[in-house]
Design an enzyme around this catalytic site. Structure first.
Site, PDB file in Angstrom:
ATOM      1  N   VAL A 115      -6.464  -2.333   0.608  1.00 18.99           N
ATOM      2  CA  VAL A 115      -6.868  -1.485   1.576  1.00 18.99           C
ATOM      3  C   VAL A 115      -7.360   0.050   0.993  1.00 18.99           C
ATOM      4  O   VAL A 115      -6.614   0.767   0.573  1.00 18.99           O
ATOM      5  CB  VAL A 115      -6.446  -1.224   3.113  1.00 18.99           C
ATOM      6  N   HIS A 171      -2.505   5.002   1.014  1.00 19.62           N
ATOM      7  CA  HIS A 171      -1.260   4.414   2.115  1.00 19.62           C
ATOM      8  C   HIS A 171      -0.772   4.637   1.346  1.00 19.62           C
ATOM      9  O   HIS A 171      -0.013   4.339  -0.103  1.00 19.62           O
ATOM     10  CB  HIS A 171      -1.532   3.456   3.028  1.00 19.62           C
TER      11      HIS A 171
HETATM   12  P1  AMP Z   1      -2.223  -2.390  -0.690  1.00 20.45           P
HETATM   13  O1  AMP Z   1      -2.469  -3.482  -0.831  1.00 20.45           O
HETATM   14  O2  AMP Z   1      -1.507  -1.389  -1.370  1.00 20.45           O
HETATM   15  O3  AMP Z   1      -4.087  -2.228  -0.254  1.00 20.45           O
HETATM   16  O4  AMP Z   1      -1.358  -2.804   0.986  1.00 20.45           O
HETATM   17  C1  AMP Z   1      -2.183  -2.921   2.228  1.00 20.45           C
HETATM   18  C2  AMP Z   1      -1.911  -2.998   3.478  1.00 20.45           C
HETATM   19  O5  AMP Z   1      -1.901  -2.946   4.568  1.00 20.45           O
HETATM   20  C3  AMP Z   1      -0.997  -4.505   2.971  1.00 20.45           C
HETATM   21  O6  AMP Z   1       0.823  -5.084   2.193  1.00 20.45           O
HETATM   22  C4  AMP Z   1      -1.127  -5.469   3.996  1.00 20.45           C
HETATM   23  O7  AMP Z   1      -0.308  -5.915   4.790  1.00 20.45           O
HETATM   24  C5  AMP Z   1      -0.776  -4.187   5.320  1.00 20.45           C
HETATM   25  N1  AMP Z   1      -2.754  -4.070   6.378  1.00 20.45           N
HETATM   26  C6  AMP Z   1      -3.399  -5.079   6.098  1.00 20.45           C
HETATM   27  N2  AMP Z   1      -3.893  -5.215   7.670  1.00 20.45           N
HETATM   28  C7  AMP Z   1      -3.140  -4.268   7.914  1.00 20.45           C
HETATM   29  C8  AMP Z   1      -2.811  -4.451   9.994  1.00 20.45           C
HETATM   30  N3  AMP Z   1      -3.479  -5.072  10.712  1.00 20.45           N
HETATM   31  N4  AMP Z   1      -1.475  -3.977   9.948  1.00 20.45           N
HETATM   32  C9  AMP Z   1      -0.876  -3.719   8.790  1.00 20.45           C
HETATM   33  N5  AMP Z   1      -0.715  -3.245   8.058  1.00 20.45           N
HETATM   34  C10 AMP Z   1      -1.754  -4.306   7.228  1.00 20.45           C
END
Ligand code: AMP
Length: 116
Positions: A95, A99
């Site tokens: 994403v 974060h």
């Molecule tokens: P990253 O791989 O560091 O970009 O982390 C993105 C995180 O966002 C992953 O751990 C996903 O499981 C989490 N994620 C994606 N979509 C959602 C959502 N709708 N609600 C909560 N977490 C999410």
């Protein structure tokens, strides 16, 4: 096109909020990688850690403070936790709105992940 996190920020997509202030919000990760897995997200969209500037100094500090507060609130401050930020492909960023992952609630694997 706003990211999924901005859509969550704007309540267009549901999520479980555990913290929110004027600059930051935090939600439970939808696919937890540990017993406790929280995402701490700035309300401002910044795609990757490569895109932060000196203007973001306070914001990044607020993310750390929020992580510490949340760890206390969910009862994992003393047992311990890990804070992780992934940047781009090699780290597995999926994403593109920066974060911080807060992971804990159990003993975490040691190490930081090198070659697969
Ligand atoms: P990253 O791989 O560091 O970009 O982390 C993105 C995180 O966002 C992953 O751990 C996903 O499981 C989490 N994620 C994606 N979509 C959602 C959502 N709708 N609600 C909560 N977490 C999410």
């Amino acid at each position: 096109m706003s990211t999924i996190f901005s859509q969550i920020r704007d309540r267009k997509i549901p999520a479980t909020f555990v913290y929110e202030d004027d600059a930051i919000f935090a939600i439970k990760d939808i696919m937890p990688q540990a017993k406790e897995h929280i995402l701490i997200i700035p309300k401002k969209e910044i795609a990757t850690m490569n895109d932060i500037t000196d203007d973001d100094t306070l914001l990044l500090g607020k993310m750390m403070i929020a992580a510490s507060k949340i760890a206390g609130d969910i009862g994992i401050a003393e047992s311990g936790y890990r804070l992780v930020m992934n940047c781009n492909e090699n780290a597995g960023q999926t994403v593109f709105q920066i974060h911080m992952h807060l992971l804990g609630g159990e003993i975490l694997q040691s190490g930081f992940g090198g070659k697969q």
